[in-house]
Design a protein around this motif. Structure first.
Motif, PDB file in Angstrom:
ATOM      1  N   HIS A   1       0.887  -0.939   0.056  1.00 32.75           N
ATOM      2  CA  HIS A   1      -0.133   0.115   0.270  1.00 32.75           C
ATOM      3  C   HIS A   1       0.716   1.271   0.415  1.00 32.75           C
ATOM      4  O   HIS A   1       1.433   1.220   0.772  1.00 32.75           O
ATOM      5  CB  HIS A   1      -0.503   0.092   1.389  1.00 32.75           C
ATOM      6  N   GLN A   2       0.630   2.308  -0.710  1.00 32.87           N
ATOM      7  CA  GLN A   2       1.426   3.646  -0.820  1.00 32.87           C
ATOM      8  C   GLN A   2       1.042   4.969  -0.056  1.00 32.87           C
ATOM      9  O   GLN A   2       0.286   5.540  -0.463  1.00 32.87           O
ATOM     10  CB  GLN A   2       1.535   3.868  -3.035  1.00 32.87           C
ATOM     11  N   ALA A   3       1.425   4.981   1.187  1.00 30.83           N
ATOM     12  CA  ALA A   3       1.190   5.339   1.973  1.00 30.83           C
ATOM     13  C   ALA A   3       2.633   6.173   2.345  1.00 30.83           C
ATOM     14  O   ALA A   3       1.711   7.893   2.052  1.00 30.83           O
ATOM     15  CB  ALA A   3       0.782   4.652   3.077  1.00 30.83           C
ATOM     16  N   ASN A   4       3.305   6.257   2.603  1.00 30.05           N
ATOM     17  CA  ASN A   4       4.386   6.627   2.945  1.00 30.05           C
ATOM     18  C   ASN A   4       5.562   6.079   2.525  1.00 30.05           C
ATOM     19  O   ASN A   4       5.844   5.148   2.641  1.00 30.05           O
ATOM     20  CB  ASN A   4       4.614   7.150   4.639  1.00 30.05           C
TER      21      ASN A   4
ATOM     22  N   THR B   1      -3.634   6.701  -1.860  1.00 29.44           N
ATOM     23  CA  THR B   1      -4.919   6.416  -2.353  1.00 29.44           C
ATOM     24  C   THR B   1      -6.210   5.529  -1.940  1.00 29.44           C
ATOM     25  O   THR B   1      -7.168   4.336  -2.578  1.00 29.44           O
ATOM     26  CB  THR B   1      -4.962   6.436  -4.321  1.00 29.44           C
ATOM     27  N   SER B   2      -5.323   5.303  -0.761  1.00 31.87           N
ATOM     28  CA  SER B   2      -5.883   4.588  -0.377  1.00 31.87           C
ATOM     29  C   SER B   2      -6.741   2.683  -0.708  1.00 31.87           C
ATOM     30  O   SER B   2      -5.307   2.321  -1.218  1.00 31.87           O
ATOM     31  CB  SER B   2      -7.730   4.951   0.225  1.00 31.87           C
ATOM     32  N   ALA B   3      -7.409   2.474  -1.321  1.00 30.01           N
ATOM     33  CA  ALA B   3      -8.319   1.200  -1.049  1.00 30.01           C
ATOM     34  C   ALA B   3      -7.892   1.241  -3.342  1.00 30.01           C
ATOM     35  O   ALA B   3      -7.128   0.559  -3.398  1.00 30.01           O
ATOM     36  CB  ALA B   3      -9.710   0.728  -1.547  1.00 30.01           C
ATOM     37  N   ALA B   4      -7.530   2.036  -4.360  1.00 25.76           N
ATOM     38  CA  ALA B   4      -6.466   1.922  -4.972  1.00 25.76           C
ATOM     39  C   ALA B   4      -5.505   1.939  -5.398  1.00 25.76           C
ATOM     40  O   ALA B   4      -5.154   2.324  -6.436  1.00 25.76           O
ATOM     41  CB  ALA B   4      -7.130   3.763  -5.931  1.00 25.76           C
ATOM     42  N   SER B   5      -4.155   2.222  -4.209  1.00 24.05           N
ATOM     43  CA  SER B   5      -2.956   2.261  -4.369  1.00 24.05           C
ATOM     44  C   SER B   5      -2.240   1.076  -4.593  1.00 24.05           C
ATOM     45  O   SER B   5      -1.685   1.378  -5.198  1.00 24.05           O
ATOM     46  CB  SER B   5      -2.439   2.849  -3.120  1.00 24.05           C
TER      47      SER B   5
END
Length: 319
Positions: free
Chosen positions: A246-249, A277-281
Motif C-alpha cells: 500500500h502506497q502510504a509513505n 489513494t487508499s484502496a486504489a493504491s
C-alpha cells in the motif's frame, strides 16, 4: 479450480497536483516539508461531483479491454472503497449499471487501505468455490471529499484514483496464497469518526490520524503478513520478484522492505506521484508496473495493504 489475473487497468482524475500547487491554494505547507516526511510530490484530485464509481468505470473498462472481455462476461463485481457515491446502493451496483452489466453479483468491501487486497481475496474464494468464473475487482477512492483541508498533517497525504483487475477461473493457480487480518482495538488511530443521523452530520466528518502510531503498526503488520503469505504458498521471500505494498509513505515502504530483506529495486513505488489513494493504491501501482514492462508473465508478485480498522492482508500471485 483456481483463479488468475486476466486484465489490469487504472484511472487518475485530472492533472497532477504538486505540493507547490497546494501551497498556492493557501495550505500551510511546502514541497520540502511534504517530500522529506512522506516522499509525496504529486497527487490527483477528483473534480466536484466526480465520484468513486466515475473513476471505477474508467479503470474497469481498461481492465476489461486488457482481458479481451465485455462487461456482460462478468458474473461478479466487487468494489473496495471507503468513499462510496452514496450510502446505498453500493458503488459496485452503480458501477455495474454504468458498465451495462445485468445480473452479476455485486457488492462493496470496506477495509480502507487494505480494501483491494480484501476484495481480491474474496473474489478468489468465489472462483475457487466454482460458483463464479469471471470477477471484476476494483479499488476506487475520492479521499479528497473527506479531508480537512486546514489540517496540513493529513490533507497533503492523500489523492484520488481507481485501479481494477479482471480475475478469471483457470486450471493452474495464478493466485498462490492470501492472508487477511483485522484488529478493531486500533480503530482510534485512523478513522473518520462522524456519521449521519436525522439528516445531519454528527461527530467529526473528516479523516483523523495519529501518524506515529500508524507508522509503527503498518511496518510491523506488513512485514508479518508478507511472511505469512509466503509461507502459505511455500515461496521464500527471496523468491518474490516484485513487492507492491500500500502506497502510504515512502518511509513505510522502505522500512517494510528492510524487514523483508528485499532491495528497494524490487518494490514498486508510486506514492511520489499518486499520494495515498487508499484502496486504489495497490491496483494503481500494479497497473503501472505491468504497463511499463517491469512485471512480466511468470513473475511472482506480492500485494499487501494495511488500513484503518485496523485491517491488513496480502496476496501472492504469479502473473
Amino acid at each position: 479450480m483456481f483463479s488468475r489475473l486476466a486484465g489490469i487497468g487504472s484511472f487518475l482524475p485530472g492533472p497532477a497536483v504538486s505540493n507547490d500547487d497546494l501551497a498556492r491554494r493557501g495550505i500551510e505547507t511546502s514541497d520540502e516539508w511534504v517530500t522529506s516526511r512522506t516522499g509525496i510530490k504529486f497527487r490527483h484530485l477528483a473534480e466536484n461531483g466526480e465520484t468513486a464509481s466515475d473513476l471505477a468505470v474508467e479503470a474497469s473498462r481498461r481492465a476489461l479491454a486488457a482481458a479481451g472481455l465485455d462487461a456482460g462476461d462478468l458474473d461478479l463485481i466487487i468494489v473496495a472503497t471507503s468513499t462510496p457515491d452514496v450510502i446505498f446502493p453500493s458503488t459496485a451496483c452503480l458501477l455495474q449499471s454504468k458498465l451495462g452489466n445485468h445480473g452479476a453479483t455485486a457488492f462493496d468491501i470496506q477495509a480502507v487501505c487494505s480494501g483491494f487486497v480484501y476484495a481480491l481475496t474474496v473474489a478468489d474464494k468465489f472462483i475457487q468455490s466454482g460458483s463464479h468464473r469471471r470477477a471484476l475487482v476494483v479499488g476506487a477512492e475520492v479521499f479528497s471529499k473527506i479531508l480537512d483541508w486546514s489540517d496540513r498533517a493529513t490533507c497533503v497525504l492523500f489523492g484520488d484514483g481507481a485501479g481494477a483487475v479482471v480475475l478469471e477461473a483457470a486450471e493452474k493457480p495464478g493466485i498462490l496464497a492470501t492472508a487477511l487480518h483485522a484488529d478493531g482495538s486500533y480503530h482510534g488511530i485512523l478513522s473518520v469518526p462522524g456519521s449521519v443521523c436525522g439528516g445531519k452530520v454528527t461527530g467529526d466528518p473528516f479523516l483523523r490520524m495519529d501518524g506515529q502510531s500508524v507508522f509503527k503498526f503498518a511496518v510491523r503488520a506488513l512485514a508479518e503478513v508478507a511472511d505469512e503469505c509466503c509461507r502459505l504458498a511455500g515461496v521464500p521471500q527471496s523468491g518474490i520478484d516484485w513487492l507492491i505494498p500500500h502506497q502510504a509513505n515512502i518511509r513505510i515502504l522502505e522500512a517494510t522492505a528492510r524487514k523483508m530483506k528485499l532491495p528497494m529495486d524490487k518494490v514498486v513505488v508510486t506514492v511520489d506521484r499518486h499520494g495515498n489513494t487508499s484502496a486504489a493504491s495497490v491496483p494503481l501501482a500494479l497497473d503501472e508496473a505491468v504497463r511499463d514492462g517491469r512485471i512480466v508473465a511468470g513473475q511472482k508478485v506480492l500485494l499487501e495493504g494495511v488500513g484503518g480498522g485496523f485491517t491488513w492482508g496480502a496476496v501472492l500471485f504469479e502473473l
